[in-house]
Design an enzyme around this catalytic site. Structure first.
Site, mmCIF file in Angstrom:
data_model
loop_
_atom_site.group_PDB
_atom_site.id
_atom_site.type_symbol
_atom_site.label_atom_id
_atom_site.label_comp_id
_atom_site.label_asym_id
_atom_site.label_seq_id
_atom_site.Cartn_x
_atom_site.Cartn_y
_atom_site.Cartn_z
ATOM 1 N N CYS A 1 -3.214 0.719 6.478
ATOM 2 C CA CYS A 1 -3.439 -0.469 6.748
ATOM 3 C C CYS A 1 -3.196 -0.817 8.116
ATOM 4 O O CYS A 1 -4.028 -1.628 9.113
ATOM 5 C CB CYS A 1 -1.905 -1.667 6.447
ATOM 6 S SG CYS A 1 -0.841 -0.459 5.412
ATOM 7 N N ARG B 1 0.618 11.711 1.594
ATOM 8 C CA ARG B 1 2.253 10.998 0.558
ATOM 9 C C ARG B 1 2.444 12.020 0.433
ATOM 10 O O ARG B 1 1.930 12.699 -0.812
ATOM 11 C CB ARG B 1 2.270 9.867 -0.074
ATOM 12 C CG ARG B 1 1.171 8.646 0.813
ATOM 13 C CD ARG B 1 1.515 7.071 -0.606
ATOM 14 N NE ARG B 1 1.012 6.418 -0.157
ATOM 15 C CZ ARG B 1 0.851 5.132 -0.832
ATOM 16 N NH1 ARG B 1 1.661 4.953 -1.668
ATOM 17 N NH2 ARG B 1 -0.071 4.300 -0.046
ATOM 18 N N GLN C 1 -7.204 5.666 -1.642
ATOM 19 C CA GLN C 1 -6.870 4.518 -1.702
ATOM 20 C C GLN C 1 -8.200 2.939 -1.772
ATOM 21 O O GLN C 1 -8.739 3.005 -0.890
ATOM 22 C CB GLN C 1 -5.883 3.792 -0.975
ATOM 23 C CG GLN C 1 -5.027 2.827 -0.927
ATOM 24 C CD GLN C 1 -3.972 2.680 -2.285
ATOM 25 O OE1 GLN C 1 -2.909 3.843 -1.982
ATOM 26 N NE2 GLN C 1 -3.716 1.683 -2.980
ATOM 27 N N ASP D 1 -8.275 0.535 -0.939
ATOM 28 C CA ASP D 1 -8.157 -0.618 -0.214
ATOM 29 C C ASP D 1 -8.659 -1.675 0.567
ATOM 30 O O ASP D 1 -10.323 -1.785 0.769
ATOM 31 C CB ASP D 1 -7.135 0.021 1.210
ATOM 32 C CG ASP D 1 -5.558 0.162 1.259
ATOM 33 O OD1 ASP D 1 -5.348 -0.568 -0.168
ATOM 34 O OD2 ASP D 1 -5.046 0.912 1.749
ATOM 35 N N HIS E 1 -8.835 -5.014 3.060
ATOM 36 C CA HIS E 1 -7.399 -5.750 4.032
ATOM 37 C C HIS E 1 -7.956 -7.504 4.537
ATOM 38 O O HIS E 1 -8.884 -7.186 5.196
ATOM 39 C CB HIS E 1 -6.810 -5.538 5.142
ATOM 40 C CG HIS E 1 -5.785 -4.487 4.839
ATOM 41 N ND1 HIS E 1 -6.598 -2.550 4.819
ATOM 42 C CD2 HIS E 1 -4.296 -4.049 4.336
ATOM 43 C CE1 HIS E 1 -5.355 -1.606 4.785
ATOM 44 N NE2 HIS E 1 -4.247 -2.382 4.335
ATOM 45 N N LYS F 1 4.397 -9.559 -3.437
ATOM 46 C CA LYS F 1 3.573 -9.057 -3.896
ATOM 47 C C LYS F 1 3.108 -9.391 -5.348
ATOM 48 O O LYS F 1 3.677 -9.300 -6.358
ATOM 49 C CB LYS F 1 3.131 -7.262 -4.037
ATOM 50 C CG LYS F 1 4.059 -6.848 -4.407
ATOM 51 C CD LYS F 1 3.765 -5.191 -4.591
ATOM 52 C CE LYS F 1 5.603 -4.533 -4.763
ATOM 53 N NZ LYS F 1 5.484 -3.052 -5.556
ATOM 54 N N HIS G 1 -3.322 -7.490 2.246
ATOM 55 C CA HIS G 1 -3.418 -5.961 1.449
ATOM 56 C C HIS G 1 -3.637 -6.201 0.012
ATOM 57 O O HIS G 1 -3.124 -7.098 -0.758
ATOM 58 C CB HIS G 1 -2.100 -5.287 2.006
ATOM 59 C CG HIS G 1 -1.115 -5.281 2.815
ATOM 60 N ND1 HIS G 1 -1.709 -4.015 3.836
ATOM 61 C CD2 HIS G 1 -0.839 -5.832 3.694
ATOM 62 C CE1 HIS G 1 -0.820 -4.694 4.932
ATOM 63 N NE2 HIS G 1 -0.573 -5.298 5.380
#
Length: 635
Positions: A332, A361, A379, A381, A383, A463, A509
């Site tokens: 992000c 991570r 990921q 992802d 946004h 979320k 997100h």
């Protein structure tokens, strides 16, 4: 006078200062089969004395709360059995978990192995048959410290010493006493349907600086049929284990040289690339643009985003030109920098930016698990930046995309969960209330059933999570939609509105597959390695009967490759039956056996993975057969 209202609509009044929960339930006709009670929302032992009235209901063994109590009580039964068999054992914690329980134990003379489980289980059954009463004891904090200190129980002493309370509760059954909040079953005879499953190592309180304890896992159910069904599902899960199938199907490997960093083989990459092609196609259709951001970014960015304060223990760090940098754990902040490269107009919004970002991570070695828990993953992802009035419509669009991918494409059933503000949140309560309301409205407008998960949101916003149910009934949390007012504030993000003034965008997100690696592992287990035709790593296996047929096989391989198929030939000097069986074991959707007849007449003899022999057909008929296969990449 105490007045109680049962969940069956009945009311009773008792002229006493206090009364046991079991008596109240009995008066209301609710006592049968109850293992605990729930008074004004609080779970209580049946033997608990209460001095206030209110709404009350029984807790049954088969309910979600009842199973938690049953399993936690069974953890105590297991600990009692271990104490009897291994005198001097010290006990850590023994919580209930999904579908079972565990207890961390420090055995005086060595450790417990899986070979010891039958003996422990036999002792548990003996104790259960004795129907020993389970009693709650209230004890002052200092008295409890002395009690466990005299018993030479360092783990309980450590836990109590950190509690800032005047008293604690203990539970006693026979000679066994444990620190616990409860509630518990009334006596040990409730434990009829349990099974000890496995043993693992676990550091005390999850820290590698502490002693390694032995963690003994078990499960318990309300009925023998439920237990039998669960054990059958566990056996099926072993056969579907993605680590086992990953080796057998030559998809990926794990190595000591890179713990938590999976290595993907050609067949595994074929599946991943097909998933990516599908992902890109669907995002393009829905108005997303794809970006890519760097793997390593200055530490100041992570301070600004809040990840430094909330997530740094899970991050990796390095230095470049004597300046501190961090390997990104999330995409992000990089996406925000892309947004800020231009002054955005309200006419551009919503702006949907997607990224297949590789993130790292730090996970403790003890929790690493194949592709399901790794240290490096991709990921999927996105946004989305939008005006406040666009939030509801954008969230509905994401929910629709999730429904299409999970249900229509992969055949998963799923459940939806809305998680609200956690304790370590950023931002003002008013912003959180607005964000939570927006997500609720979108769920309701899209006719999406959901359950509330209080206090489990991300630190920057509430979320929506999607939990997939696989073919043997297990659930996996994959997709998420997170509404964020905090990042736009922290990064001073703007767009120019219709009024010519600067306004703050709302940031969404969003991940669909969660991570490609984990979703790959889920698919392996969901399909037991027998992937649908469109993602199968090898779609057609060509098998010549003898050397005389190899030229035609190679010609077919070239033709099928031109059709865009993933093809393999098996020209090994092995018997035909073995090569067919090997193709079956590799779970290839279509096998084509080529002999004299096929070579002479220019046809193919087709075998399908589950339907068997489909007979001979010309190439055009075979191509038509394949064209009828579902393929969301093709559309």
């Amino acid at each position: 006078m105490l007045r109680f209202e049962g969940n069956n609509g009945k009311v009773c009044e008792l002229d006493r200062g206090s009364v046991m929960v079991s008596e109240v339930l009995s008066e209301l006709g609710l006592g049968k089969k109850a293992l605990a009670g729930k008074l004004n929302g609080e779970l209580l032992d049946l033997s608990r004395e209460v001095s206030v009235g209110g709404s009350i209901e029984p807790v049954l063994a088969g309910s979600e709360e009842g199973l938690d109590i049953l399993r936690h009580s069974c953890a105590h039964l297991m600990a009692q059995a271990i104490e009897n068999l291994y005198p001097g054992t010290h006990f850590g914690i023994g919580p209930c978990i999904k579908d079972g329980f565990y207890y961390d134990v420090d055995v005086a003379d060595g450790s417990i192995t899986e070979q010891d489980l039958p003996a422990i289980e036999a002792e548990m059954r003996r104790l259960a048959g004795a129907a020993e009463k389970v009693e709650r004891v209230e004890m002052g904090r200092e008295e409890a410290l002395k009690f466990f200190g005299d018993r030479n129980d360092p783990y309980k002493v450590e836990l109590i010493s950190e509690l800032e309370v005047p008293s604690v509760s203990l539970y006693r059954q026979g000679d066994y006493v444990d620190l616990c909040r409860g509630p518990h079953v009334p006596d040990t005879s409730w434990h009829r349907n349990f099974k000890l499953l496995s043993v693992a190592g676990a550091y005390w309180r999850g820290s590698e600086k502490n002693k390694m304890l032995t963690r003994v896992y078990g499960t318990a159910f309300a009925t023998p049929d439920d237990l039998k069904q669960h054990l059958k599902r566990l056996e099926e899960a072993k056969l579907r284990d993605h680590r086992k199938l990953g080796r057998e199907l030559d998809l990926f490997s794990l190595h000591d040289e890179g713990p938590g960093f999976p290595f993907f083989h050609p067949k595994g990459m074929a599946i991943l690339n097909t998933l990516i092609d599908f992902w890109r196609r669907e995002h393009m259709r829905r108005g997303y643009s794809e970006i890519r951001t760097p793997l390593i970014l200055d530490r100041s960015l992570w301070l600004q985003s809040g990840h430094w304060d909330h997530y740094k223990e899970n991050m990796y760090f390095t230095e470049i030109d004597e300046k501190p940098f961090a390997v990104k754990p999330m995409n992000c902040p990089g996406g925000i920098l892309v947004y800020k490269t231009q002054l955005r107009s309200y006419r551009e919004l919503p702006l949907r930016m997607a990224e297949l970002g590789i993130v790292h991570r730090h996970e403790r070695s003890g929790v690493l698990h194949g592709l399901m828990r790794v240290r490096c993953f991709t990921q999927d992802d996105a946004h989305l930046y939008c005006r406040p009035d666009q939030v509801k419509e954008e969230v509905i669009g994401i929910i629709d995309l999730c429904r299409f991918i999970y249900k229509d494409v992969f055949g998963f059933d799923y459940a939806v969960e809305l998680s609200t503000r956690p304790e370590n949140s950023m931002g003002e309560p008013e912003q959180w209330e607005l964000a939570e309301s927006a997500l609720k409205e979108a769920l309701e407008a899209s006719n999406t059933p959901y359950r509330l998960n209080e206090g489990d949101g991300a630190f920057y916003g509430p979320k929506i999570d999607f939990h997939l149910e696989d073919s043997i009934g297990r659930t996996w949390q994959c997709g998420t939609i997170q509404l964020d007012f905090q990042m736009p504030e922290r990064f001073d993000m703007h767009y120019v509105g219709a009024d010519g003034q600067e306004h703050r965008p709302v940031m969404l997100h969003r991940a669909l597959l969660g991570s490609l690696e984990r979703f790959f592992g889920i698919l392996i287990e969901h399909f037991a390695g027998a992937f649908p035709f469109w993602i199968a790593p090898v779609q057609v296996k060509l098998i010549p009967i003898s050397e005389e047929h190899q030229d035609y096989v190679r010609e077919l391989a070239k033709t099928f490759g031109g059709w865009g198929l993933r093809v393999e030939t098996d020209e090994r000097d092995e018997k035909l039956g073995k090569r067919i069986r090997d193709a079956q074991l590799q779970k290839v959707p279509y096998m084509i056996v080529v002999g004299d007849k096929e070579k002479e007449t220019r046809v193919v003899a087709v075998r399908e993975r589950s339907r068997g022999d489909l007979g001979s057909m010309d190439l055009e008929a075979f191509r038509k057969l394949l064209d009828e296969e579902f393929n969301p990449v093709r559309g």
